[in-house]
Design a protein around this motif. Structure first.
Motif, mmCIF file in Angstrom:
data_model
loop_
_atom_site.group_PDB
_atom_site.id
_atom_site.type_symbol
_atom_site.label_atom_id
_atom_site.label_comp_id
_atom_site.label_asym_id
_atom_site.label_seq_id
_atom_site.Cartn_x
_atom_site.Cartn_y
_atom_site.Cartn_z
ATOM 1 N N UNK A 99 33.165 8.527 53.518
ATOM 2 C CA UNK A 99 34.228 7.548 53.615
ATOM 3 C C UNK A 99 35.036 7.806 54.883
ATOM 4 N N UNK A 100 35.565 6.741 55.462
ATOM 5 C CA UNK A 100 36.357 6.902 56.682
ATOM 6 C C UNK A 100 37.635 7.658 56.366
ATOM 7 N N UNK A 101 38.233 8.221 57.397
ATOM 8 C CA UNK A 101 39.457 9.002 57.221
ATOM 9 C C UNK A 101 40.544 8.151 56.569
ATOM 10 N N UNK A 102 41.173 8.693 55.571
ATOM 11 C CA UNK A 102 42.220 7.979 54.864
ATOM 12 C C UNK A 102 41.723 7.222 53.650
ATOM 13 N N UNK A 103 40.411 7.144 53.491
ATOM 14 C CA UNK A 103 39.821 6.482 52.329
ATOM 15 C C UNK A 103 39.536 7.550 51.281
ATOM 16 N N UNK A 104 40.181 7.437 50.148
ATOM 17 C CA UNK A 104 40.022 8.432 49.094
ATOM 18 C C UNK A 104 38.807 8.211 48.219
ATOM 19 N N UNK A 105 37.965 7.281 48.598
ATOM 20 C CA UNK A 105 36.772 7.014 47.808
ATOM 21 C C UNK A 105 36.778 5.649 47.164
ATOM 22 N N UNK A 106 37.832 4.864 47.453
ATOM 23 C CA UNK A 106 37.921 3.540 46.826
ATOM 24 C C UNK A 106 37.312 2.441 47.684
ATOM 25 N N UNK A 107 36.974 2.767 48.924
ATOM 26 C CA UNK A 107 36.466 1.754 49.840
ATOM 27 C C UNK A 107 34.952 1.706 49.895
ATOM 28 N N UNK A 108 34.457 1.103 50.965
ATOM 29 C CA UNK A 108 33.012 1.000 51.180
ATOM 30 C C UNK A 108 32.585 2.173 52.055
ATOM 31 N N UNK A 109 31.615 2.955 51.611
ATOM 32 C CA UNK A 109 31.217 4.123 52.401
ATOM 33 C C UNK A 109 30.472 3.752 53.679
ATOM 34 N N UNK A 110 30.463 4.698 54.595
ATOM 35 C CA UNK A 110 29.696 4.578 55.825
ATOM 36 C C UNK A 110 28.379 5.312 55.608
ATOM 37 N N UNK A 111 27.261 4.636 55.851
ATOM 38 C CA UNK A 111 25.960 5.249 55.639
ATOM 39 C C UNK A 111 25.633 6.301 56.681
ATOM 40 N N UNK A 112 25.013 7.383 56.236
ATOM 41 C CA UNK A 112 24.663 8.484 57.132
ATOM 42 C C UNK A 112 23.159 8.696 57.286
ATOM 43 N N UNK A 113 22.360 8.099 56.405
ATOM 44 C CA UNK A 113 20.923 8.355 56.486
ATOM 45 C C UNK A 113 20.356 7.817 57.797
ATOM 46 N N UNK A 114 19.475 8.596 58.419
ATOM 47 C CA UNK A 114 18.866 8.176 59.682
ATOM 48 C C UNK A 114 17.676 7.258 59.460
ATOM 49 N N UNK A 115 17.111 7.259 58.241
ATOM 50 C CA UNK A 115 15.960 6.408 57.936
ATOM 51 C C UNK A 115 16.324 4.950 58.183
ATOM 52 N N UNK A 116 15.445 4.240 58.838
ATOM 53 C CA UNK A 116 15.705 2.833 59.099
ATOM 54 C C UNK A 116 14.881 1.926 58.191
ATOM 55 N N UNK A 117 13.967 2.526 57.426
ATOM 56 C CA UNK A 117 13.147 1.728 56.515
ATOM 57 C C UNK A 117 12.915 2.500 55.232
ATOM 58 N N UNK A 118 13.016 1.807 54.115
ATOM 59 C CA UNK A 118 12.679 2.382 52.812
ATOM 60 C C UNK A 118 11.775 1.408 52.079
ATOM 61 N N UNK A 119 10.728 1.949 51.476
ATOM 62 C CA UNK A 119 9.835 1.162 50.642
ATOM 63 C C UNK A 119 9.975 1.647 49.208
ATOM 64 N N UNK A 120 10.066 0.711 48.284
ATOM 65 C CA UNK A 120 10.149 1.047 46.862
ATOM 66 C C UNK A 120 9.015 0.323 46.151
ATOM 67 N N UNK A 121 8.151 1.108 45.503
ATOM 68 C CA UNK A 121 7.042 0.550 44.732
ATOM 69 C C UNK A 121 7.307 0.806 43.253
ATOM 70 N N UNK A 122 7.316 -0.274 42.480
ATOM 71 C CA UNK A 122 7.555 -0.186 41.040
ATOM 72 C C UNK A 122 6.349 -0.698 40.268
ATOM 73 N N UNK A 123 6.226 -0.237 39.021
ATOM 74 C CA UNK A 123 5.267 -0.809 38.090
ATOM 75 C C UNK A 123 6.030 -1.346 36.900
ATOM 76 N N UNK A 124 5.440 -2.344 36.262
ATOM 77 C CA UNK A 124 6.094 -2.961 35.115
ATOM 78 C C UNK A 124 5.046 -3.514 34.164
ATOM 79 N N UNK A 125 5.418 -3.593 32.906
ATOM 80 C CA UNK A 125 4.565 -4.245 31.912
ATOM 81 C C UNK A 125 5.159 -5.572 31.464
ATOM 82 N N UNK A 126 6.132 -6.044 32.229
ATOM 83 C CA UNK A 126 6.735 -7.357 31.985
ATOM 84 C C UNK A 126 6.288 -8.304 33.093
ATOM 85 N N UNK A 127 5.813 -9.496 32.757
ATOM 86 C CA UNK A 127 5.440 -10.454 33.805
ATOM 87 C C UNK A 127 6.615 -10.714 34.747
#
Length: 199
Positions: free
Chosen positions: A107-135
């Motif tokens: 969180x930016x300085x002065x933000x006690x956790x109630x605001x929108x965080x600043x992202x720190x991950x360097x990854x620029x792409x994430x893939x999520x693969x899921x399985x399901x038994x529901x159509x």
């Protein structure tokens, strides 16, 4: 590139395991460094202890290793089944303990956790693969696809990863061997397209 592949499924012979293997295979063939974690096989402890919550808290060496790895990753691949519109508890616990303040966001300085965080991950792409038994159609009509919101907006979007692609394979329980082979080919193609061979 360095890519982390995280699997959350209790059965080594599951289709989820096959998806993760296909992703690792495609990444390796394209010359990327791969860190693969089968959370169940590693007996990852998903329980977040209270003293570990604050930024800068002392971490168990295994958790610190996961944190260091995800912070350094250029890409992330997540594989898990859809259980009640959520990932399995072990994977949710991985998020709780590894996608933490000072590692994945702050969180930016002065933000006690109630605001929108600043992202720190360097990854620029994430893939999520899921399985399901529901159509897929019923999933979207009845539940509104909560996993899309979870991974794209609630987790990766707040941690600085703006390119998030998710694919659900269903219905797995009634799928044929031919369908599964086709799905695994799609995994390899998707991973190869997002993480092409380095020149």
């Amino acid at each position: 590139m360095r890519v982390s592949v995280i699997l959350g499924h209790p059965e080594p012979g599951s289709f989820n395991f096959a998806i993760a293997e296909a992703a690792v295979e495609a990444l390796t063939q394209n010359g990327h460094g791969v860190s693969f974690h089968d959370l169940y096989a590693e007996r990852f402890d998903p329980i977040l202890p209270g003293p570990e919550i604050p930024k800068g808290a002392a971490l168990d060496p295994a958790i610190k290793s996961h944190c260091d790895e995800i912070a350094a990753a250029d890409g992330i691949v997540i594989v898990h089944p859809n259980w009640w519109g959520q990932p399995p508890a072990i994977l949710k616990g991985w998020v709780d303990r590894v996608i933490r303040p000072g590692v994945a966001y702050e969180f930016v300085e002065g933000d006690g956790g109630e605001g929108v965080p600043v992202g720190l991950l360097r990854a620029r792409c994430a893939l999520v693969f899921n399985t399901s038994n529901t159509p897929e159609e019923r999933e979207r009509e009845a539940f509104g696809d909560p996993l899309e919101t979870l991974w794209k907006r609630c987790i990766f979007g707040l941690c600085g990863v703006n390119d998030v692609r998710r694919r659900t394979f269903s219905v797995v329980v009634t799928s044929t061997p031919e369908e599964r082979r086709g799905w695994l080919a799609e995994v390899r193609e998707t991973v190869g397209a997002r993480f092409p061979a380095e020149s």
